[in-house]
Design a protein around this motif. Structure first.
Motif, PDB file in Angstrom:
ATOM      1  N   MET A 199      -7.759   6.536   5.703  1.00 15.97           N
ATOM      2  CA  MET A 199      -6.522   5.951   6.206  1.00 15.97           C
ATOM      3  C   MET A 199      -6.865   4.971   7.320  1.00 15.97           C
ATOM      4  N   TYR A 200      -6.233   3.802   7.272  1.00 14.05           N
ATOM      5  CA  TYR A 200      -6.443   2.753   8.256  1.00 14.05           C
ATOM      6  C   TYR A 200      -5.133   2.562   9.013  1.00 14.05           C
ATOM      7  N   VAL A 201      -5.158   2.853  10.315  1.00 12.60           N
ATOM      8  CA  VAL A 201      -3.964   2.795  11.155  1.00 12.60           C
ATOM      9  C   VAL A 201      -4.160   1.645  12.144  1.00 12.60           C
ATOM     10  N   TRP A 202      -3.386   0.582  11.990  1.00 11.55           N
ATOM     11  CA  TRP A 202      -3.653  -0.642  12.745  1.00 11.55           C
ATOM     12  C   TRP A 202      -2.411  -1.101  13.505  1.00 11.55           C
ATOM     13  N   GLY A 203      -2.604  -1.530  14.742  1.00  6.78           N
ATOM     14  CA  GLY A 203      -1.526  -2.151  15.480  1.00  6.78           C
ATOM     15  C   GLY A 203      -1.200  -3.524  14.914  1.00  6.78           C
ATOM     16  N   ARG A 204       0.076  -3.785  14.700  1.00  7.96           N
ATOM     17  CA  ARG A 204       0.492  -5.068  14.125  1.00  7.96           C
ATOM     18  C   ARG A 204       0.008  -6.251  14.969  1.00  7.96           C
ATOM     19  N   HIS A 205      -0.071  -6.053  16.288  1.00  5.76           N
ATOM     20  CA  HIS A 205      -0.389  -7.150  17.203  1.00  5.76           C
ATOM     21  C   HIS A 205      -1.764  -6.966  17.853  1.00  5.76           C
ATOM     22  N   ASP A 206      -2.692  -6.415  17.095  1.00  9.92           N
ATOM     23  CA  ASP A 206      -4.055  -6.208  17.596  1.00  9.92           C
ATOM     24  C   ASP A 206      -4.744  -7.555  17.763  1.00  9.92           C
ATOM     25  N   ARG A 207      -5.025  -7.937  18.995  1.00 11.87           N
ATOM     26  CA  ARG A 207      -5.707  -9.207  19.254  1.00 11.87           C
ATOM     27  C   ARG A 207      -7.220  -9.038  19.310  1.00 11.87           C
ATOM     28  N   MET A 208      -7.690  -7.838  19.538  1.00  7.05           N
ATOM     29  CA  MET A 208      -9.139  -7.604  19.554  1.00  7.05           C
ATOM     30  C   MET A 208      -9.715  -7.668  18.146  1.00  7.05           C
ATOM     31  N   THR A 209      -9.056  -7.003  17.208  1.00  6.22           N
ATOM     32  CA  THR A 209      -9.499  -6.961  15.814  1.00  6.22           C
ATOM     33  C   THR A 209      -8.276  -7.193  14.932  1.00  6.22           C
ATOM     34  N   PRO A 210      -7.901  -8.439  14.721  1.00  5.53           N
ATOM     35  CA  PRO A 210      -6.632  -8.767  14.062  1.00  5.53           C
ATOM     36  C   PRO A 210      -6.462  -8.106  12.694  1.00  5.53           C
ATOM     37  N   ILE A 211      -5.226  -7.714  12.432  1.00 11.86           N
ATOM     38  CA  ILE A 211      -4.926  -6.917  11.250  1.00 11.86           C
ATOM     39  C   ILE A 211      -5.051  -7.692   9.944  1.00 11.86           C
ATOM     40  N   ASP A 212      -4.754  -8.990   9.942  1.00 11.31           N
ATOM     41  CA  ASP A 212      -4.657  -9.711   8.675  1.00 11.31           C
ATOM     42  C   ASP A 212      -5.952  -9.671   7.879  1.00 11.31           C
ATOM     43  N   ALA A 213      -7.086  -9.834   8.545  1.00  9.49           N
ATOM     44  CA  ALA A 213      -8.365  -9.803   7.826  1.00  9.49           C
ATOM     45  C   ALA A 213      -8.594  -8.449   7.185  1.00  9.49           C
ATOM     46  N   TRP A 214      -8.172  -7.386   7.865  1.00  9.12           N
ATOM     47  CA  TRP A 214      -8.356  -6.049   7.308  1.00  9.12           C
ATOM     48  C   TRP A 214      -7.372  -5.762   6.180  1.00  9.12           C
ATOM     49  N   LEU A 215      -6.145  -6.261   6.291  1.00 12.34           N
ATOM     50  CA  LEU A 215      -5.201  -6.087   5.185  1.00 12.34           C
ATOM     51  C   LEU A 215      -5.704  -6.802   3.936  1.00 12.34           C
ATOM     52  N   ASP A 216      -6.278  -7.980   4.112  1.00 18.19           N
ATOM     53  CA  ASP A 216      -6.840  -8.705   2.968  1.00 18.19           C
ATOM     54  C   ASP A 216      -7.974  -7.898   2.334  1.00 18.19           C
ATOM     55  N   LEU A 217      -8.854  -7.341   3.168  1.00 18.70           N
ATOM     56  CA  LEU A 217      -9.970  -6.547   2.639  1.00 18.70           C
ATOM     57  C   LEU A 217      -9.473  -5.279   1.966  1.00 18.70           C
ATOM     58  N   LEU A 218      -8.566  -4.564   2.615  1.00 21.49           N
ATOM     59  CA  LEU A 218      -8.107  -3.275   2.095  1.00 21.49           C
ATOM     60  C   LEU A 218      -7.302  -3.424   0.816  1.00 21.49           C
ATOM     61  N   ALA A 219      -6.775  -4.617   0.549  1.00 22.48           N
ATOM     62  CA  ALA A 219      -6.076  -4.836  -0.713  1.00 22.48           C
ATOM     63  C   ALA A 219      -6.996  -4.602  -1.915  1.00 22.48           C
ATOM     64  N   GLY A 220      -8.292  -4.733  -1.685  1.00 23.71           N
ATOM     65  CA  GLY A 220      -9.254  -4.483  -2.749  1.00 23.71           C
ATOM     66  C   GLY A 220      -9.659  -3.031  -2.878  1.00 23.71           C
ATOM     67  N   TYR A 221      -9.092  -2.159  -2.030  1.00 24.21           N
ATOM     68  CA  TYR A 221      -9.400  -0.730  -2.064  1.00 24.21           C
ATOM     69  C   TYR A 221      -8.079   0.039  -2.120  1.00 24.21           C
ATOM     70  N   PRO A 222      -7.425   0.046  -3.283  1.00 26.33           N
ATOM     71  CA  PRO A 222      -6.069   0.600  -3.377  1.00 26.33           C
ATOM     72  C   PRO A 222      -5.978   2.090  -3.075  1.00 26.33           C
ATOM     73  N   ALA A 223      -7.069   2.815  -3.119  1.00 26.90           N
ATOM     74  CA  ALA A 223      -7.022   4.244  -2.796  1.00 26.90           C
ATOM     75  C   ALA A 223      -6.872   4.487  -1.300  1.00 26.90           C
ATOM     76  N   CYS A 224      -7.177   3.497  -0.477  1.00 24.76           N
ATOM     77  CA  CYS A 224      -7.066   3.654   0.976  1.00 24.76           C
ATOM     78  C   CYS A 224      -5.598   3.613   1.398  1.00 24.76           C
ATOM     79  N   GLU A 225      -5.236   4.496   2.295  1.00 25.61           N
ATOM     80  CA  GLU A 225      -3.902   4.469   2.879  1.00 25.61           C
ATOM     81  C   GLU A 225      -3.908   3.507   4.067  1.00 25.61           C
ATOM     82  N   VAL A 226      -2.821   2.762   4.204  1.00 24.31           N
ATOM     83  CA  VAL A 226      -2.713   1.798   5.292  1.00 24.31           C
ATOM     84  C   VAL A 226      -1.410   2.042   6.040  1.00 24.31           C
TER      85      VAL A 226
END
Length: 260
Positions: A199-226
């Protein structure tokens, strides 16, 4: 004796131990809310005490060695099956451990992991010896602004402890080597090896490690919970503790088995 010192509650002993790993410069206090909730419910838990940059630079500068250090703490506590819960740099450690030790890691819960985007500008610079130096008085404000979306929720004591830690040459060297390790770590090949529930729990406004890049990556791993935590930055377990802990408890209910 393990590299980390740690706090351990065996709980009912029938379920996997949730191992909360320290972040780069935040120790066990980052996990106060979820740790206390799980202790109260009788779930086996462990949390490491030291921030990663308090460790020897040879350990802090290696994702694999940090994982080994966490497992050593679990061994010392007698925790065989583990669900690793980690934020920031620790998130990469959790992913790496899940791929290397599938027989022990029953699940991972990751927040704010680096490795997909450039380092944010938080007022840190590197000298020729690869140590980190805060740049003047603005460092505190820039760092806190990068960590939090809304109110800056570190206490004065926590800020003082962090400043004292960053004032030590050994800690600064460990931080520099840790940051270097995140820049060279290959995230996608590591995730390809993960077979446990994640499970990946991310702050919408994370400026240290922005969420968009991780959402793009996790789209390729559908078994992961987001789980996307609204109105939160890099540390949802502090900024939105109730929502974070509820998400963790739901994950455990689905994947850790009932209390006996």
């Amino acid at each position: 004796m393990s590299v980390f010192t740690f706090e351990h509650r065996p709980g009912d002993g029938a379920r996997p131990t949730v191992a909360f790993m320290s972040a780069l410069f935040a120790g066990k206090w980052i996990w106060d809310n979820p740790y206390t909730a799980l202790v109260d419910s009788g779930h086996p838990v462990l949390r490491t005490n030291e921030a990663i940059c308090e460790l020897d630079s040879k350990v802090a500068g290696s994702i694999e060695r940090l994982g080994d250090a966490l497992i050593e703490a679990c061994d010392e506590a007698g925790a065989e099956e583990v669900i690793v819960c980690a934020n920031s740099l620790g998130g990469l450690v959790a992913i790496d451990l899940a791929g290397r030790l599938p027989e022990r890691i029953r699940g991972i819960v990751v927040s704010g992991a680096p490795g997909l985007t450039p380092d944010p500008d938080v007022g840190l610079s590197f000298d020729r010896r690869a140590s980190v130096r805060p740049q003047g008085e603005e460092f505190r404000d820039r760092m806190l602004s990068a960590l939090f979306h809304g109110e800056q929720l570190f206490t004065d004591e926590q800020l003082t402890q962090t400043a004292e830690m960053l004032g030590k040459p050994a800690s600064m060297l460990s931080m520099a080597r840790s940051i270097k390790a995140t820049r060279t770590y290959r995230v996608r090949p590591a995730m390809d090896k993960v077979t446990c529930p994640s499970m990946y729990v991310w702050g919408r406004h994370d400026r240290m490690t922005p969420i968009d890049a991780w959402l793009d990556l996790l789209a390729g791993y559908p078994a992961c919970e987001v789980v996307v935590v609204e109105d939160s930055g890099h540390i949802p377990m502090i900024e939105r503790p109730g929502e974070y802990t509820a998400s963790l408890e739901g994950f455990l209910a689905r994947h850790a088995g009932p209390a006996t």
